[in-house]
Design an enzyme around this catalytic site. Structure first.
Site, short mmCIF file in Angstrom:
data_model
loop_
_atom_site.label_atom_id
_atom_site.label_comp_id
_atom_site.label_asym_id
_atom_site.label_seq_id
_atom_site.Cartn_x
_atom_site.Cartn_y
_atom_site.Cartn_z
N GLY A 143 -22.53 83.69 24.78
CA GLY A 143 -21.62 83.61 25.92
C GLY A 143 -22.30 83.10 27.18
N SER A 144 -23.52 83.54 27.41
CA SER A 144 -24.23 83.14 28.64
C SER A 144 -24.44 81.63 28.67
CB SER A 144 -25.59 83.84 28.73
OG SER A 144 -25.42 85.23 28.78
N GLN B 265 -14.94 89.01 26.38
CA GLN B 265 -14.43 90.35 26.08
C GLN B 265 -13.01 90.31 25.49
OE1 GLN B 265 -15.91 93.35 26.25
NE2 GLN B 265 -17.83 92.55 27.03
N SER C 102 -18.50 84.82 22.55
CA SER C 102 -19.78 85.29 22.01
C SER C 102 -19.52 86.14 20.76
CB SER C 102 -20.50 86.12 23.06
OG SER C 102 -21.66 86.68 22.50
N CYS D 176 -26.40 94.70 31.20
CA CYS D 176 -27.23 93.68 31.83
C CYS D 176 -27.80 94.19 33.14
CB CYS D 176 -26.41 92.42 32.09
SG CYS D 176 -25.33 92.05 30.73
C1 LIG Z 1 -21.57 89.85 26.93
C2 LIG Z 1 -20.91 88.97 27.91
C3 LIG Z 1 -21.43 87.70 28.22
C4 LIG Z 1 -22.75 87.21 27.65
O1 LIG Z 1 -22.66 86.89 26.30
P1 LIG Z 1 -24.02 86.73 25.45
O2 LIG Z 1 -23.59 86.19 24.15
O3 LIG Z 1 -24.57 88.12 25.33
O4 LIG Z 1 -24.90 85.81 26.21
C5 LIG Z 1 -20.75 86.90 29.10
N1 LIG Z 1 -19.60 87.32 29.65
C6 LIG Z 1 -19.05 88.52 29.39
C7 LIG Z 1 -17.78 88.90 30.02
C8 LIG Z 1 -19.70 89.39 28.52
O5 LIG Z 1 -19.16 90.58 28.26
#
Ligand SMILES: *Cc1c(COP(=O)(O)O)cnc(C)c1O
Length: 396
Positions: free
Chosen positions: A71-72, A180, A200, A325
């Site tokens: 996700g990042s 999410q 993600s 985080c």
């Molecule tokens: C967990 C999360 C991310 C990051 O995703 P990763 O795959 O862990 O890098 C980004 N946005 C939201 C809203 C998240 O909950």
């Protein structure tokens, strides 16, 4: 009893995802960019996974799906692409929300240093942004609106379809961090006018280290990782076929069972909310109804969330105080502060993120133990003592 109630931080692999992962690690080990048979077998698996994800989001074409490391990375690439891509057309303004994930907020800060102007909107007290505020913030030179689908800390769900419609009418690109939301809320990128979207796998029972950036055809992505020509030249690096296949399988499975899973999770969530509601000087953060099925975020005045979390862990209950985080700093959650929760209340907050695997028995156990630890820590808290003596005003 052991209770895992931290599914917003990460979920456990489902059997479907694990079996897919193992099958691919054994049987689809070729490099999908190799022209030989082994490579082409892996490529078929990759293509099939891309189609599954496109279908899950109702994307017009599978080639609008780009696989990332999570996700990042997807969030970074979406914002950087929109900003650097449109600056040539004189657009240098970006709009987002102050309660976004740091993958969004820190990328915006980086773009600000490059000369972009950023407007961070504040949500209403229930955590949801007012669409009128988004409309008022849009300028002639706005390149992008990025608003998360649902918040990871206090579960607020944003009016994504309305914001998408507005952006479409105004000719502004719209990105949403749907990390999410996936497998919990219906997502339709076409009907909702979403131009870019991040996912993600590990938030919906898939493996860690793999994600998706959806980018509507016509949007020029800018590489954040340079190298080979994988993912149509937009994301270099040998493709993680097992992770991607497991992501696609987990997403498909999650959507297939979304309704029954949500019904179960919502009942557990509401049971927990009700069970905690008789603790004095405490409050539920975020909207009681318009929130993610599994999210319960509660503030308890006069105690530290971290102390409660560690005490609960001793009883086998795993939850979070704010977001994982931020667990390395003791600053209160930027999300709670950003939506207007008083700092004293933000310090004493806990997040439980349940899912369909939790049980009523577990929820009742959480309720019992939270009562116990809040009472214990209040007894030994100098802060609570001052509140009791009237030397300090209650904020809840
Ligand atoms: C967990 C999360 C991310 C990051 O995703 P990763 O795959 O862990 O890098 C980004 N946005 C939201 C809203 C998240 O909950």
């Amino acid at each position: 009893m052991r209770v895992y109630a931290d599914n917003a931080a990460t979920t456990y692999l489902s059997d479907v995802a694990l079996n897919t992962l193992l099958d691919c690690l054994k049987n689809y080990n070729g490099n999908p960019n190799s022209l030989h048979t082994d490579g082409q077998i892996a490529k078929e698996k990759l293509d099939e996974s891309r189609e599954k994800v496109a279908k899950a989001l109702n994307a017009a074409k599978p080639n609008e799906i780009y696989f990332t490391s999570g996700g990042s990375e997807a969030d970074n690439q979406a914002l950087i692409s929109a900003a650097r891509g449109l600056v040539k057309k004189g657009k240098k303004h970006l709009i987002s929300l102050n309660i976004e994930h740091h993958a969004i907020l820190h990328t915006l800060r980086k773009l600000e240093k490059e000369g972009f102007e950023v407007t961070l909107l504040k949500p209403q007290p229930n955590g949801s942004v007012d669409v009128k505020d988004v409309e008022d913030a849009i300028r002639e030179d706005t390149a992008l609106v990025s608003i998360m689908f649902a918040n990871n800390e206090m579960g607020a769900v944003q009016p994504i379809a309305e914001i998408g419609k507005l952006c479409h009418e105004k000719g502004v690109l719209f990105h949403t961090d749907a990390v999410q939301a996936a497998a919990h809320l219906p997502i339709d990128v076409q009907a909702m006018n979403i131009d870019m979207l991040s996912l993600s796998a590990h938030k919906f029972h898939g493996p860690k280290g793999v994600g998706v950036l959806y980018a509507r055809n016509g949007i020029r992505l800018i590489n954040v990782i340079e190298g080979g020509a994988q993912e149509r030249g937009k994301r270099a690096g040998t493709i993680n076929v097992p992770g991607i296949a497991a992501l696609a399988a987990a997403l498909e499975d999650g959507i297939e069972h979304m309704e029954e899973n949500n019904a179960k999770t919502i009942a557990l969530r509401d049971r927990l909310i009700k069970g905690l509601s008789d603790i004095p000087y405490s409050q539920l953060n975020g909207d009681p109804v318009k929130r993610l099925p599994g999210n319960v975020n509660y503030s308890f005045e006069g105690v530290e969330g971290e102390s409660l979390l560690l005490a609960l862990d001793m009883y086998g209950i795993e939850c979070s105080s704010g977001s994982a985080c931020t667990s390395e700093s003791l600053d209160p959650s930027h999300v709670l502060i950003g939506m207007g929760v008083p700092i004293e209340a933000a310090h004493g907050s806990l997040r439980f993120s349940l899912n369909e695997e939790n049980t009523e028995e577990q929820v009742d156990y959480i309720i019992e133990k939270v009562h116990q630890v809040v009472e214990h820590y209040r007894k030994i808290s100098p802060f609570w003592d001052e509140l009791e003596k009237g030397e300090r005003e209650h904020v809840i």
